[in-house]
Enzyme design. Structure first.
Site, mmCIF file in Angstrom:
data_model
loop_
_atom_site.group_PDB
_atom_site.id
_atom_site.type_symbol
_atom_site.label_atom_id
_atom_site.label_comp_id
_atom_site.label_asym_id
_atom_site.label_seq_id
_atom_site.Cartn_x
_atom_site.Cartn_y
_atom_site.Cartn_z
ATOM 1 N N SER A 154 0.647 -0.996 0.642
ATOM 2 C CA SER A 154 -0.293 -0.432 -0.310
ATOM 3 C C SER A 154 1.275 1.107 -0.198
ATOM 4 O O SER A 154 2.168 1.310 0.031
ATOM 5 C CB SER A 154 -0.838 0.148 1.039
ATOM 6 O OG SER A 154 -1.607 1.224 1.547
ATOM 7 N N TYR A 167 -2.550 -1.786 10.448
ATOM 8 C CA TYR A 167 -2.335 -1.692 8.925
ATOM 9 C C TYR A 167 -1.033 -1.238 8.376
ATOM 10 O O TYR A 167 -0.342 -1.576 7.261
ATOM 11 C CB TYR A 167 -4.122 -0.558 8.394
ATOM 12 C CG TYR A 167 -3.619 -1.229 6.595
ATOM 13 C CD1 TYR A 167 -4.466 -1.616 6.730
ATOM 14 C CD2 TYR A 167 -3.154 0.161 6.339
ATOM 15 C CE1 TYR A 167 -4.367 -2.004 4.652
ATOM 16 C CE2 TYR A 167 -3.378 -0.471 4.439
ATOM 17 C CZ TYR A 167 -4.353 -1.366 4.179
ATOM 18 O OH TYR A 167 -3.990 -1.059 2.429
#
Length: 269
Positions: A154, A167
């Site tokens: 990401s 995350y």
């Protein structure tokens, strides 16, 4: 002839979103697919989870392209179940060439509101799940004489996006896995790379990100971190799938240990 003609791809989180898009894009270029997905709820995840009906729709769309697909319900956190799903697919489709470790969740919370359970769920799915995917599939790529692994990280695997610290930790960890396995598996002609999306137009990317506005109203100084350099608010799953296709194909035969950003310049801020 397709760019991955005759190859077999193992894709996690394939019931919808980026995973389904990857399956379709690779199938369009000639690959057969082994698709797995949890197809169940995870506590603390605020957006709707994928369902068995979603996975069946992935199957329908791949078969409409006249490609073979084996789809199984499996949790990437459960290595035994994941390996069983992969082995069932290989029994039908043959050897493995491409691995796309895509399954992931996002739980948004300010640091002081993040619980142990949120941390464990996120790390379990987004990092341990990727490790499990590598571990069950790598022997098959070695046996095949080479292949390509694409791990979904990401923009949060490059910079510290706010309100997502489990995350962010997991996605940075995925980069570490990529670098380590790219080094160790290179002697087997196995390439390992990561992709780093900006926001993607999926249930996780849209509904999962809806809470950001409230957080940003309380903490406006971090708002610029969410901005893309290019004049787009969000990418489409196919934008990410085109990168996956490149990394899966022989066009990238000498590309390994690469952080490929498909982030509209987000990580430049």
């Amino acid at each position: 002839m397709g760019r991955v003609e005759g190859k077999v791809a193992f894709i996690t989180g394939a019931a919808r979103g980026q995973g389904r898009s990857h399956a379709i894009r690779l199938a369009e270029e000639g690959a057969d697919i082994i698709a797995v997905d949890l197809c169940d709820e995870i506590p603390n995840v605020t957006y709707p989870s994928a369902t068995e009906a979603d996975l069946a729709e992935t199957v329908r769309q791949v078969e409409a392209l006249d490609r073979r697909i084996v789809a199984r319900k499996a949790d990437v956190r459960d290595r035994i179940a994941l390996q069983a799903a992969l082995e069932e697919g290989l029994a039908e489709l043959g050897g493995l060439d491409i691995v796309v470790a895509n399954a992931g969740i996002m739980i948004m919370a300010e640091w002081q509101d993040t619980t142990q359970e949120m941390w464990d769920q996120t790390i379990g799915t987004n990092l341990t799940g990727v490790w499990n995917t590598i571990m069950v599939s790598a022997p098959h790529l070695v046996e095949r004489g080479g292949g390509s692994m694409i791990l979904t990280s990401s923009a949060a695997g490059i910079k510290g996006l706010p309100f997502l610290h489990p995350y962010v930790a997991a996605k940075h960890g995925v980069v570490g896995l990529m670098r380590a396995f790219a080094t160790e598996l290179a002697e087997h002609s196995i390439r390992v790379n990561t992709i780093h999306p900006t926001g993607v137009n999926t249930p996780m990317g849209v509904e999962g990100g809806d809470g950001y506005m409230g957080f940003l109203e309380r903490h406006p100084r971090v708002g610029a971190m969410m901005t893309n350099l290019l004049p787009v608010e969000i990418s489409e799953p196919r934008d990410q799938s085109n990168a996956v296709l490149f990394l899966a194909s022989d066009e990238s035969r000498y590309v390994t240990s690469l952080e490929m950003t498909v982030d509209a310049g987000n990580t430049q801020y």
